[in-house]
Design a protein around this motif. Sequence first.
Motif, PDB file in Angstrom:
ATOM      1  N   PRO A 159       0.801  -1.227   0.000  1.00 36.89           N
ATOM      2  CA  PRO A 159       0.000   0.000   0.000  1.00 36.89           C
ATOM      3  C   PRO A 159       0.834   1.279   0.000  1.00 36.89           C
ATOM      4  CG  PRO A 159      -0.106  -1.118   2.132  1.00 36.89           C
ATOM      5  CD  PRO A 159       0.553  -2.055   1.188  1.00 36.89           C
ATOM      6  N   LEU A 160       2.061   1.202   0.510  1.00 36.35           N
ATOM      7  CA  LEU A 160       2.901   2.405   0.532  1.00 36.35           C
ATOM      8  C   LEU A 160       3.466   2.701  -0.851  1.00 36.35           C
ATOM      9  CD1 LEU A 160       4.818   1.912   3.903  1.00 36.35           C
ATOM     10  CD2 LEU A 160       2.847   3.382   3.439  1.00 36.35           C
ATOM     11  N   THR A 161       3.984   1.650  -1.529  1.00 31.76           N
ATOM     12  CA  THR A 161       4.561   1.875  -2.857  1.00 31.76           C
ATOM     13  C   THR A 161       3.501   2.181  -3.909  1.00 31.76           C
ATOM     14  OG1 THR A 161       4.529  -0.502  -3.323  1.00 31.76           O
ATOM     15  CG2 THR A 161       6.533   0.399  -2.339  1.00 31.76           C
ATOM     16  N   SER A 162       2.249   1.796  -3.633  1.00 33.59           N
ATOM     17  CA  SER A 162       1.180   2.042  -4.609  1.00 33.59           C
ATOM     18  C   SER A 162       0.335   3.261  -4.265  1.00 33.59           C
ATOM     19  CB  SER A 162       0.275   0.808  -4.708  1.00 33.59           C
ATOM     20  OG  SER A 162      -0.345   0.537  -3.467  1.00 33.59           O
ATOM     21  N   LEU A 163       0.793   4.043  -3.284  1.00 31.21           N
ATOM     22  CA  LEU A 163      -0.006   5.164  -2.797  1.00 31.21           C
ATOM     23  C   LEU A 163      -0.380   6.136  -3.905  1.00 31.21           C
ATOM     24  CD1 LEU A 163      -1.210   6.410  -0.232  1.00 31.21           C
ATOM     25  CD2 LEU A 163       0.947   7.649   0.095  1.00 31.21           C
ATOM     26  N   PHE A 164       0.519   6.356  -4.854  1.00 34.03           N
ATOM     27  CA  PHE A 164       0.253   7.307  -5.935  1.00 34.03           C
ATOM     28  C   PHE A 164       0.156   6.599  -7.299  1.00 34.03           C
ATOM     29  CE2 PHE A 164       2.527   9.672  -2.607  1.00 34.03           C
ATOM     30  CZ  PHE A 164       1.566  10.636  -2.324  1.00 34.03           C
ATOM     31  N   ALA A 165       0.000   5.291  -7.294  1.00 34.58           N
ATOM     32  CA  ALA A 165      -0.115   4.535  -8.545  1.00 34.58           C
ATOM     33  C   ALA A 165      -1.459   4.817  -9.214  1.00 34.58           C
ATOM     34  CB  ALA A 165       0.049   3.045  -8.273  1.00 34.58           C
ATOM     35  N   PRO A 166      -1.522   4.743 -10.544  1.00 33.78           N
ATOM     36  CA  PRO A 166      -2.739   5.139 -11.250  1.00 33.78           C
ATOM     37  C   PRO A 166      -3.953   4.258 -10.979  1.00 33.78           C
ATOM     38  CG  PRO A 166      -1.145   4.161 -12.760  1.00 33.78           C
ATOM     39  CD  PRO A 166      -0.433   4.394 -11.465  1.00 33.78           C
ATOM     40  N   LEU A 167      -3.740   2.990 -10.605  1.00 33.30           N
ATOM     41  CA  LEU A 167      -4.864   2.081 -10.366  1.00 33.30           C
ATOM     42  C   LEU A 167      -4.972   1.706  -8.893  1.00 33.30           C
ATOM     43  CD1 LEU A 167      -4.539  -0.311 -13.456  1.00 33.30           C
ATOM     44  CD2 LEU A 167      -5.771   1.855 -13.269  1.00 33.30           C
ATOM     45  N   ARG A 168      -4.566   2.604  -8.006  1.00 31.20           N
ATOM     46  CA  ARG A 168      -4.510   2.295  -6.571  1.00 31.20           C
ATOM     47  C   ARG A 168      -5.886   2.014  -5.965  1.00 31.20           C
ATOM     48  NH1 ARG A 168      -3.618   7.487  -7.717  1.00 31.20           N
ATOM     49  NH2 ARG A 168      -4.909   9.116  -6.754  1.00 31.20           N
ATOM     50  N   ASP A 169      -6.963   2.450  -6.616  1.00 31.83           N
ATOM     51  CA  ASP A 169      -8.306   2.224  -6.082  1.00 31.83           C
ATOM     52  C   ASP A 169      -9.054   1.151  -6.872  1.00 31.83           C
ATOM     53  OD1 ASP A 169      -8.592   3.717  -8.426  1.00 31.83           O
ATOM     54  OD2 ASP A 169     -10.467   4.618  -7.733  1.00 31.83           O
ATOM     55  N   VAL A 170      -8.309   0.275  -7.578  1.00 32.60           N
ATOM     56  CA  VAL A 170      -8.919  -0.727  -8.463  1.00 32.60           C
ATOM     57  C   VAL A 170      -8.716  -2.137  -7.913  1.00 32.60           C
ATOM     58  CG1 VAL A 170      -8.669  -1.849 -10.725  1.00 32.60           C
ATOM     59  CG2 VAL A 170      -8.821   0.653 -10.567  1.00 32.60           C
ATOM     60  N   ASP A 171      -9.772  -2.927  -7.973  1.00 30.33           N
ATOM     61  CA  ASP A 171      -9.706  -4.371  -7.753  1.00 30.33           C
ATOM     62  C   ASP A 171      -9.947  -5.059  -9.086  1.00 30.33           C
ATOM     63  OD1 ASP A 171      -9.394  -4.049  -5.007  1.00 30.33           O
ATOM     64  OD2 ASP A 171     -11.529  -4.306  -4.582  1.00 30.33           O
ATOM     65  N   VAL A 172      -9.059  -5.962  -9.480  1.00 27.87           N
ATOM     66  CA  VAL A 172      -9.207  -6.729 -10.715  1.00 27.87           C
ATOM     67  C   VAL A 172      -9.669  -8.135 -10.366  1.00 27.87           C
ATOM     68  CG1 VAL A 172      -8.026  -7.654 -12.753  1.00 27.87           C
ATOM     69  CG2 VAL A 172      -7.400  -5.395 -11.852  1.00 27.87           C
ATOM     70  N   LEU A 173     -10.700  -8.610 -11.067  1.00 26.55           N
ATOM     71  CA  LEU A 173     -11.133  -9.996 -10.929  1.00 26.55           C
ATOM     72  C   LEU A 173     -11.007 -10.679 -12.279  1.00 26.55           C
ATOM     73  CD1 LEU A 173     -12.315 -12.320  -9.288  1.00 26.55           C
ATOM     74  CD2 LEU A 173     -14.607 -11.527  -9.953  1.00 26.55           C
ATOM     75  N   ALA A 174     -10.115 -11.674 -12.362  1.00 27.16           N
ATOM     76  CA  ALA A 174      -9.851 -12.405 -13.603  1.00 27.16           C
ATOM     77  C   ALA A 174     -10.550 -13.758 -13.572  1.00 27.16           C
ATOM     78  CB  ALA A 174      -8.348 -12.602 -13.793  1.00 27.16           C
ATOM     79  N   VAL A 175     -11.117 -14.136 -14.718  1.00 26.37           N
ATOM     80  CA  VAL A 175     -11.760 -15.447 -14.858  1.00 26.37           C
ATOM     81  C   VAL A 175     -11.190 -16.141 -16.092  1.00 26.37           C
ATOM     82  CG1 VAL A 175     -13.920 -16.696 -15.219  1.00 26.37           C
ATOM     83  CG2 VAL A 175     -13.873 -14.721 -13.686  1.00 26.37           C
ATOM     84  N   HIS A 176     -10.748 -17.370 -15.919  1.00 29.75           N
ATOM     85  CA  HIS A 176     -10.072 -18.176 -16.937  1.00 29.75           C
ATOM     86  C   HIS A 176     -11.042 -18.686 -18.001  1.00 29.75           C
ATOM     87  CE1 HIS A 176     -12.012 -21.627 -15.100  1.00 29.75           C
ATOM     88  NE2 HIS A 176     -11.705 -21.068 -13.934  1.00 29.75           N
TER      89      HIS A 176
END
Length: 332
Positions: A44-61
């Motif tokens: 969470p510290l290194t991603s504090l200013f990352a562009p997708l910091r508020d995104v959850d990705v759900l992948a389905v095969h």
Amino acid sequence: MAGQLRQWVPDVLGAPFEQLTLPLGVDDEAGPVVATLVRTIPNPLTSLFAPLRDVDVLAVHGWSDYFFQREVAQFWTRRGARFYALDLRRYGRSLRDGDAPGYIDDLDDYDADIEAALEAMGQTDAGTRRRLVLLGHSTGGLTLTLWADRHPGRAAALVLNSPWLELQLGAIGRQALAPLVEMRARLDPRGSQPAVDLGFYTRAQAEIGTLPAGEEQAAWRPERGFPTAPGWLAAVLDGHRRVAGGVEVGCPAFVLLSAESTPPLAWRDSMTSTDSVLWVDDIARAATRIGRLVTIARIEGAIHDVFLSRPGPRAAAFTTLAEWLDGYVARG
């Protein structure tokens, strides 16, 4: 027992991946049914200013598959997103003794798998400010497209990697075949069907060097795929019919495809640089029916799972996806 099932444990991919078993009830024919959620969370510290910091990705095969693509997960976590992948019931980590691998007779039944995953991700919490991005490959792309259509407003974006939106025979072939399949599905839904996978797609990945390793993984992703059944095929054809009639996923959609297809009738070297599973031109046409805002990217040299292609087309796919995310998903 329930407490143990709800515990995150180390995943077969090793650190930093973890997995969580999601109980889904009992199948009258096969007993308890589960799905499995895999996650990797950025610092969470290194991603504090990352562009997708508020995104959850759900992948389905896709069909006869499971999640093992570390590089895909790293692509998202480097941009600050929390990455989750779902092994659906009767697939991969979720396979249990007595299961008919991959069997389902209604794609809408996967709502239970997806909702269980979203609950574990915190995506069902009232007032959550984290955006949801869905990532689907092949049959998983069809499943997530239909789910997004039935659940408007839940997803902020939909990313599809060679989604199975139309039968390989095309719309006319599908319409001719559907009544026969539906009749067989009513009479013998779990019966056997002729094998259609001759192993060429697996061979292509082996030559490229992107096959997963290990005995356990081989059981989860057999060389010639899982046996199919009439009930399963009828469910897929019904999904294709709904897409052909037009659906609305309610969010920006990005569709990655190979530039070309190779018929899987006999081995050809071109199978290492084309889609040997789907007819990509038909998929591109079908993709225009899933929503108002659809971007289609054709990647030269890509195979069916674009992210398992040779390094050149794989890098091109990640670059193209990153550019699309910058425009439609990233903050600022």
